[in-house]
Scaffold this motif. Structure first.
Motif, PDB file in Angstrom:
ATOM      1  N   ASP A  63      88.296  16.684  -8.493  1.00 55.43           N
ATOM      2  CA  ASP A  63      89.078  16.048  -7.433  1.00 55.43           C
ATOM      3  C   ASP A  63      90.467  16.672  -7.370  1.00 55.43           C
ATOM      4  N   ALA A  64      90.475  18.002  -7.430  1.00 52.16           N
ATOM      5  CA  ALA A  64      91.731  18.756  -7.465  1.00 52.16           C
ATOM      6  C   ALA A  64      91.725  19.822  -6.381  1.00 52.16           C
ATOM      7  N   THR A  65      92.910  20.275  -6.022  1.00 57.77           N
ATOM      8  CA  THR A  65      93.019  21.415  -5.115  1.00 57.77           C
ATOM      9  C   THR A  65      92.848  22.696  -5.929  1.00 57.77           C
ATOM     10  N   LEU A  66      92.603  23.795  -5.240  1.00 59.69           N
ATOM     11  CA  LEU A  66      92.526  25.078  -5.932  1.00 59.69           C
ATOM     12  C   LEU A  66      93.840  25.385  -6.636  1.00 59.69           C
ATOM     13  N   ALA A  67      94.960  25.106  -5.985  1.00 61.35           N
ATOM     14  CA  ALA A  67      96.259  25.369  -6.602  1.00 61.35           C
ATOM     15  C   ALA A  67      96.415  24.598  -7.902  1.00 61.35           C
ATOM     16  N   GLN A  68      95.991  23.355  -7.912  1.00 66.84           N
ATOM     17  CA  GLN A  68      96.085  22.544  -9.133  1.00 66.84           C
ATOM     18  C   GLN A  68      95.214  23.119 -10.241  1.00 66.84           C
ATOM     19  N   LEU A  69      94.019  23.558  -9.884  1.00 74.36           N
ATOM     20  CA  LEU A  69      93.128  24.150 -10.885  1.00 74.36           C
ATOM     21  C   LEU A  69      93.742  25.420 -11.462  1.00 74.36           C
ATOM     22  N   VAL A  70      94.346  26.240 -10.609  1.00 77.97           N
ATOM     23  CA  VAL A  70      94.976  27.484 -11.061  1.00 77.97           C
ATOM     24  C   VAL A  70      96.161  27.187 -11.977  1.00 77.97           C
ATOM     25  N   ILE A  71      96.971  26.214 -11.627  1.00 78.49           N
ATOM     26  CA  ILE A  71      98.127  25.850 -12.459  1.00 78.49           C
ATOM     27  C   ILE A  71      97.666  25.379 -13.838  1.00 78.49           C
ATOM     28  N   LYS A  72      96.659  24.507 -13.844  1.00 82.94           N
ATOM     29  CA  LYS A  72      96.156  23.991 -15.124  1.00 82.94           C
ATOM     30  C   LYS A  72      95.583  25.122 -15.976  1.00 82.94           C
ATOM     31  N   TRP A  73      94.814  26.017 -15.361  1.00 82.51           N
ATOM     32  CA  TRP A  73      94.271  27.169 -16.094  1.00 82.51           C
ATOM     33  C   TRP A  73      95.409  27.973 -16.711  1.00 82.51           C
ATOM     34  N   THR A  74      96.476  28.159 -15.962  1.00 83.43           N
ATOM     35  CA  THR A  74      97.602  28.978 -16.431  1.00 83.43           C
ATOM     36  C   THR A  74      98.221  28.405 -17.696  1.00 83.43           C
ATOM     37  N   ILE A  75      98.511  27.127 -17.714  1.00 80.28           N
ATOM     38  CA  ILE A  75      99.197  26.548 -18.883  1.00 80.28           C
ATOM     39  C   ILE A  75      98.258  26.359 -20.070  1.00 80.28           C
ATOM     40  N   GLU A  76      96.967  26.615 -19.850  1.00 81.76           N
ATOM     41  CA  GLU A  76      96.018  26.558 -20.960  1.00 81.76           C
ATOM     42  C   GLU A  76      95.769  27.927 -21.580  1.00 81.76           C
ATOM     43  N   GLN A  77      96.379  28.971 -21.037  1.00 81.25           N
ATOM     44  CA  GLN A  77      96.168  30.318 -21.566  1.00 81.25           C
ATOM     45  C   GLN A  77      96.973  30.536 -22.848  1.00 81.25           C
ATOM     46  N   PRO A  78      96.439  31.318 -23.794  1.00 82.95           N
ATOM     47  CA  PRO A  78      97.132  31.557 -25.067  1.00 82.95           C
ATOM     48  C   PRO A  78      98.535  32.106 -24.857  1.00 82.95           C
ATOM     49  N   GLY A  79      99.500  31.494 -25.496  1.00 83.04           N
ATOM     50  CA  GLY A  79     100.872  31.975 -25.469  1.00 83.04           C
ATOM     51  C   GLY A  79     101.701  31.467 -24.307  1.00 83.04           C
ATOM     52  N   ILE A  80     101.067  30.969 -23.251  1.00 87.12           N
ATOM     53  CA  ILE A  80     101.815  30.499 -22.077  1.00 87.12           C
ATOM     54  C   ILE A  80     102.336  29.092 -22.368  1.00 87.12           C
ATOM     55  N   THR A  81     103.652  28.943 -22.334  1.00 88.01           N
ATOM     56  CA  THR A  81     104.261  27.656 -22.652  1.00 88.01           C
ATOM     57  C   THR A  81     104.356  26.769 -21.421  1.00 88.01           C
ATOM     58  N   ILE A  82     104.933  27.308 -20.349  1.00 87.60           N
ATOM     59  CA  ILE A  82     105.046  26.534 -19.120  1.00 87.60           C
ATOM     60  C   ILE A  82     104.743  27.430 -17.924  1.00 87.60           C
TER      61      ILE A  82
END
Length: 332
Positions: free
Chosen positions: A271-290
């Motif tokens: 129940d998310a937009t593509l942008a929301q999914l992309v943002i969440k994926w980003t902050i879950e990547q190794p080393g990415i803090t924010i």
């Protein structure tokens, strides 16, 4: 909202931080100031306590907008991130590129991080932001004409004087980070990172993980490309620089949209937009803090903030990565 400590510093930022580049209008085809102010306030209402800006964004306009937006909030509840070293008002330093201000006047952008320039810029930023201190002060781009040690000595003095809390860099490679740290402890490196721009994984990410430095990922939506809202032939406003980037060619928009179509069912399931999914994926990547994410209106700001609450399993992240590995953009 999730809050994350930046490296070994005393600074904690919201996992989604408001990126105020577009708020300044510069290189984005203008801005509507009231919308920008309300976007920042809406983000804050949804837990986004951290705001990243810079003097260059609108030649002071973005910082002024940020100052206006947060003037009624307790100062210790907001984290202000700003920058120095990208100048339109001097010919000192290294020429960076030709541009135009928000009124259409020609300006020349220079990278200059000499001690005199840094002290001047800090005072002007404090005035525009209407604050006594900056939480994270970052060099915007490396200045090849000024020794890194000279630059960092000035930043060290600002920290000693209480004008800034923590020092950071932007767009630095590993060697530059190491040299800077002979003078001052860095909290973070702000670098471009998105699904279609992952080159920092080679050196910067491993270095930051090994040395406990925060990574602030800017342009995680690749300036709108990864929202799914662009089609070939997209009409950009006058003054918008995105058409000059290869990411926004009609062919690359087509290729990116095929990838986004493949992960759309997962976004729908959440129940998310593509942008929301992309943002969440980003902050879950190794080393990415924010992730630094911009918004030009309150609706976008609210959606960005809510991206943090999406739950992604390891299998779901692997699925996204597998689809992403099949995406190849044309760089000519």
């Amino acid at each position: 909202m999730e809050y994350r400590k930046i490296g070994s510093s005393d600074l904690t930022l919201s996992a989604v931080t408001f990126g105020a580049w577009a708020a300044g209008g510069w290189m984005w085809g203008g801005t509507e100031q009231n919308n920008a102010v309300e976007a920042i306030r809406t983000a804050y209402d949804h837990g986004v306590t951290s705001i990243d800006t810079a003097p260059a964004y609108g030649q002071g306009l973005s910082e002024e907008i940020v100052g206006e937006a947060i003037k009624d909030y307790p100062r210790d509840k907001v984290q202000i991130l700003t920058k120095f070293g990208l100048r339109w008002d001097t010919t000192k330093g290294a020429f960076h590129f030709d541009s135009k201000d928000n009124d259409g006047n020609d300006i020349k952008i220079h990278k200059y991080a000499g001690k005199d320039g840094i002290i001047k810029e800090c005072e002007e930023s404090l005035r525009r932001l209407d604050t006594d201190y900056i939480d994270l002060y970052q060099i915007h781009w490396p200045d090849p004409t000024t020794p890194i040690t000279e630059t960092m000595e000035a930043v060290y003095q600002l920290k000693k004087d209480g004008k800034i809390r923590e020092a950071g860099v932007c767009n630095y490679d590993v060697a530059q980070m190491k040299e800077a740290e002979t003078v001052i402890k860095l909290a973070s490196n702000q670098v471009p990172y998105s699904m279609v721009r992952r080159d920092i994984k080679e050196e910067v990410v491993p270095h930051c993980i090994a040395n406990n430095k925060g990574i602030l990922a800017y342009s995680p939506l690749q300036r709108g490309l990864l929202t799914g809202k662009m089609e070939p032939g997209y009409s950009f406003a006058e003054g918008d620089t995105r058409p000059n980037e290869f990411y926004f060619s009609d062919e690359n928009i087509r290729r990116t949209n095929r990838f986004l179509d493949a992960i759309q069912p997962l976004a729908d399931e959440k129940d998310a937009t593509l942008a929301q999914l992309v943002i969440k994926w980003t902050i879950e990547q190794p080393g990415i803090t924010i992730a630094l994410v911009g918004a030009r209106n309150p609706e976008q700001a609210e959606q960005n903030a809510k991206a943090v609450s999406i739950e992604l399993s390891d299998d779901e992240i692997s699925f996204i990565n597998e689809e992403l590995d099949q995406l190849s953009l044309v760089k000519e």
